[in-house]
Write a protein that holds these residues in place. Sequence first.
Motif, mmCIF file in Angstrom:
data_model
loop_
_atom_site.group_PDB
_atom_site.id
_atom_site.type_symbol
_atom_site.label_atom_id
_atom_site.label_comp_id
_atom_site.label_asym_id
_atom_site.label_seq_id
_atom_site.Cartn_x
_atom_site.Cartn_y
_atom_site.Cartn_z
ATOM 1 N N LYS A 1 0.837 -1.202 0.000
ATOM 2 C CA LYS A 1 0.000 0.000 0.000
ATOM 3 C C LYS A 1 0.876 1.258 0.000
ATOM 4 N N HIS A 2 1.885 1.294 0.866
ATOM 5 C CA HIS A 2 2.752 2.469 0.943
ATOM 6 C C HIS A 2 3.597 2.629 -0.319
ATOM 7 N N PHE A 3 4.040 1.516 -0.876
ATOM 8 C CA PHE A 3 4.809 1.585 -2.125
ATOM 9 C C PHE A 3 3.989 2.282 -3.210
ATOM 10 N N ILE A 4 2.715 1.865 -3.328
ATOM 11 C CA ILE A 4 1.856 2.445 -4.367
ATOM 12 C C ILE A 4 1.572 3.914 -4.078
ATOM 13 N N GLU A 5 1.387 4.263 -2.811
ATOM 14 C CA GLU A 5 1.149 5.669 -2.458
ATOM 15 C C GLU A 5 2.350 6.547 -2.796
ATOM 16 N N VAL A 6 3.548 6.046 -2.485
ATOM 17 C CA VAL A 6 4.750 6.839 -2.778
ATOM 18 C C VAL A 6 4.925 6.962 -4.294
ATOM 19 N N ALA A 7 4.724 5.854 -5.013
ATOM 20 C CA ALA A 7 4.853 5.896 -6.476
ATOM 21 C C ALA A 7 3.850 6.895 -7.071
ATOM 22 N N ASP A 8 2.611 6.863 -6.578
ATOM 23 C CA ASP A 8 1.597 7.804 -7.075
ATOM 24 C C ASP A 8 2.015 9.243 -6.816
ATOM 25 N N CYS A 9 2.557 9.465 -5.627
ATOM 26 C CA CYS A 9 3.006 10.818 -5.280
ATOM 27 C C CYS A 9 4.137 11.266 -6.203
ATOM 28 N N ILE A 10 5.101 10.374 -6.470
ATOM 29 C CA ILE A 10 6.221 10.719 -7.355
ATOM 30 C C ILE A 10 5.696 11.012 -8.762
ATOM 31 N N GLU A 11 4.760 10.185 -9.232
ATOM 32 C CA GLU A 11 4.228 10.378 -10.585
ATOM 33 C C GLU A 11 3.469 11.709 -10.671
ATOM 34 N N ARG A 12 2.664 11.993 -9.647
ATOM 35 C CA ARG A 12 1.881 13.239 -9.634
ATOM 36 C C ARG A 12 2.820 14.446 -9.627
ATOM 37 N N GLU A 13 3.838 14.421 -8.778
ATOM 38 C CA GLU A 13 4.757 15.558 -8.703
ATOM 39 C C GLU A 13 5.572 15.703 -9.987
ATOM 40 N N SER A 14 5.914 14.569 -10.621
ATOM 41 C CA SER A 14 6.653 14.649 -11.888
ATOM 42 C C SER A 14 5.828 15.386 -12.930
ATOM 43 N N LYS A 15 4.537 15.056 -12.993
ATOM 44 C CA LYS A 15 3.672 15.699 -13.983
ATOM 45 C C LYS A 15 3.493 17.179 -13.663
#
Lengths: 153, 153
Positions: free
Chosen positions: B123-137
């Motif tokens: 769950k935390h892995f996916i949350e961090v990945a989502d956060c990184i993807e959102r900030e990249s965009k």
Amino acid sequence: MRKKTLDDVLRSTWNAVSKMYNREASKFDSTMATGFALLNIEPEGTPSTSLGPKLGMESTSLSRLLNSMEEKKLIKRVPNPKDGRGVLIFLTSFGKEKRDDSRSVVLNFNNVIEKNLTNIQIKHFIEVADCIERESKQFEHFILNNIPRNYGS
Amino acid sequence: MRKKTLDDVLRSTWNAVSKMYNREASKFDSTMATGFALLNIEPEGTPSTSLGPKLGMESTSLSRLLNSMEEKKLIKRVPNPKDGRGVLIFLTSFGKEKRDDSRSVVLNFNNVIEKNLTNIQIKHFIEVADCIERESKQFEHFILNNIPRNYGS
């Protein structure tokens, strides 16, 4: 629509990051790969052979990258005094300037991310990433050695 | 040695995964990109324009990939009845066979990983990945529009 696997998550996240870094680098007529190479060359010189694994690049693409960086006067190649056939890569002073620029971009980006996350989220992210990397290498070992994998039940 | 940032972790993990998948694919004279494309073509046909974003590929590399897949008789291109200038991509029956092979490889790999992890780690892995993807965009948006970023303090 198939279920998203962990490596899907990894791939799409990395795609977003590399697209963003390449976009930023292109403003300065550079690339993400150049930026990462600059960040991975040590002040005391880095053997060209150790750079490939650090950057995750095969030797042909690495030597193309180093040629382009030498042309842009970011690096210089010097024979390695400890290894007759080896080459040490050094940053020029222009390269050091550009390395500092790359470093700010990377640190700023990572600071913004980390502000949005808790320590436990980051800890678990790193643990999962480590597990994926370890298993990838294990699978690769099996593939290279034609060892049948027991996928378990 | 510089501190490992979250995107370093992401990059080296993705490098390990893609190296492993390419190694596996090469046993069948294929590539990871071909496998991912097979997995992302829907039974009812996928518009070629929607495949690029799904795979995170630019249009030139995508059309090169589709050409090679057509040559290998994995896909066929059919004019899109709903869009005069558009093309739908379908899997051939050979392509479907190969898609099933790719799917097993991906699922097996992900099953092995998930067995080593707890639900909260994932769950935390996916949350961090989502956060990184959102900030990249978000960063990419700033870069494209020349909006100065406030890196905060």
